[in-house]
Structure formats: C-alpha cells, structure tokens
Design a protein around this motif. Sequence first.
Motif, PDB file in Angstrom:
ATOM      1  N   VAL A   5       0.827  -1.298  -0.058  1.00  0.00           N
ATOM      2  CA  VAL A   5       0.265  -0.003   0.072  1.00  0.00           C
ATOM      3  C   VAL A   5       0.945   1.129  -0.073  1.00  0.00           C
ATOM      4  O   VAL A   5       1.693   1.446   0.785  1.00  0.00           O
ATOM      5  N   LEU A 108      -3.426   4.500   0.265  1.00  0.00           N
ATOM      6  CA  LEU A 108      -4.089   5.112   1.417  1.00  0.00           C
ATOM      7  C   LEU A 108      -3.905   6.644   1.840  1.00  0.00           C
ATOM      8  O   LEU A 108      -2.638   6.692   1.967  1.00  0.00           O
ATOM      9  N   VAL A 126      -7.557  -0.963   6.402  1.00  0.00           N
ATOM     10  CA  VAL A 126      -6.944  -1.862   5.271  1.00  0.00           C
ATOM     11  C   VAL A 126      -7.660  -3.289   5.193  1.00  0.00           C
ATOM     12  O   VAL A 126      -7.932  -3.490   3.800  1.00  0.00           O
ATOM     13  N   TRP A 170      -9.343   5.535   0.984  1.00  0.00           N
ATOM     14  CA  TRP A 170      -8.824   4.343  -0.033  1.00  0.00           C
ATOM     15  C   TRP A 170      -8.938   4.299  -1.528  1.00  0.00           C
ATOM     16  O   TRP A 170     -10.129   4.673  -1.950  1.00  0.00           O
TER      17      TRP A 170
END
Length: 260
Positions: A5, A108, A126, A170
């Motif tokens: 991420v 993110l 997440v 996100w």
Amino acid sequence: MTGSVTAILLAGARPIPDPLAAAAGVAVKPLVPVGGEPMINRPARALLDHPAIGQVIILTQRPDLFAADPATNWLATHPRVRFETGGQGIASSLLALLEAGNLPFPILLTTADHVLLDRAMLDQFVREATGADIAVAMVERETLLARYPGSRRTWLKFRDGWWSGANIFWFGSNKARSIIALWQEVEQDRKKGWKILAAFGPFALLGALLRILTLRGGIARIGRKFGLTARLVAMDSPEACIDADKPDDVTLIESILKRR
C-alpha cells in the motif's frame, strides 16, 4: 498485502493562516507541537510501522520546512519517505502525481493532524477497504460520544445514524480517478455536505434529505453510478475522528496520549 500500500500523508497549508500554527509560532500546522513533538510525527510513524504500508509520500507545499526542523528532519532522510510538492488543492495534486506515474495503487490517504492514528485503526481500515476501488472511513456519533461525550464534530445525518469523517481514504485502483476528478470540482465546498452530495446526483441529495438512504448504501450506490466499488468503513475506534483542528482537540488528544 505486506508493503503493497502506498500511503499519502497530507501536510499542506491552507490559503489562510492556521490559528494553531500562529499560536505555536510555526510556519505550518503539521509542525504544531502536540504531546511534545510536531503533530506530523505520530501519524508518520504509525504508517511506517504498519506492515501493509510500503512507501509514505508526504504531500506539502513546503518540504523544506520539515527538513529544516530538527524534530522532523528524520522524515527527509527516511528511506521509505518521499516528499512531493503539492499545489493548492488535494485532488489536483493527486491527479498530477497519477499522471506522472508516481503513485502506485492501492493508495491510503490520511492527514498530518490525525495524531491518534494507530495500528488498530490501520488494521481495520486496510482489511475492510481491500478489494474496493474507493473507501472512506467514518465514525458514527454514538461510537464517539459513548467515550468522549464532550467532543464536538461535524455530522451528516442518514437513516443509519449521524456520521463524521475519519480522514482516512482508500483508492484501490485506477477506477478511482473519476472520483478524484469529481473531488477536484467540489474541493472548495468540502465543508458543505449538501453541495458535495448534490454533485453525486439528485437521488443522492434527495435520499439524504428524506433520510431514505443509509450512508453505507448511499456510498455503494454512488460507486455503482461511476462503475466502481465504493465502500464505507465504519471505524470501531472513536479516536479515528478526533483530529487536531482546534485548541480543544489538542487538549483532548494530549489527554488520550497520556493514557496510552
């Protein structure tokens, strides 16, 4: 999802002087001391310490300020931290980075004033956001007031409760570009909830006004309108919607940090 991420930490300055920064005698709000150190340090460490996060990009108009401050210059030399110079708008800066190919998905995004961001919040977000094209973290009013009855937030009412943003977003795939582009159009009205709802179409606005939409269902419906999967992440932690925006917030945050 270990290290896959990309995290973006917003550390910019508003066009008008920030009262917290002015009171603390610092140039920008992310350098305001909270709990004995500049507020940006705590969310930066939370992101870097999480196994799902690979690179952390700090988006700011003044990268030089963080390199020059002895309390934050560790960010300028950290191997997994990269500074990018943003413009006046968050969405326009994101789109520019995407166009340059410097922003791999999933992404993110959170803010430097999210001082209480921790492993548990990131774990939940997440986990529940993975697989969505876009997701947004929110806290329902009862979740916050059950623990912090004196805390004041901005709330939007839906059929499934009153909700406040948790400043965690996100963007899971390239499909999110359409939403970021819309965000760019309404960015100047980000504090005016009804104008933002109206931008998503008359059904979303009417549904909110008549309380016929749940927030979760409304977000999913908006996603379908844009051909993507959109998801609400209802945060378990009440601290997820407490950011360092006002002096009262800083007092509350520092009391929470002491208990931790």
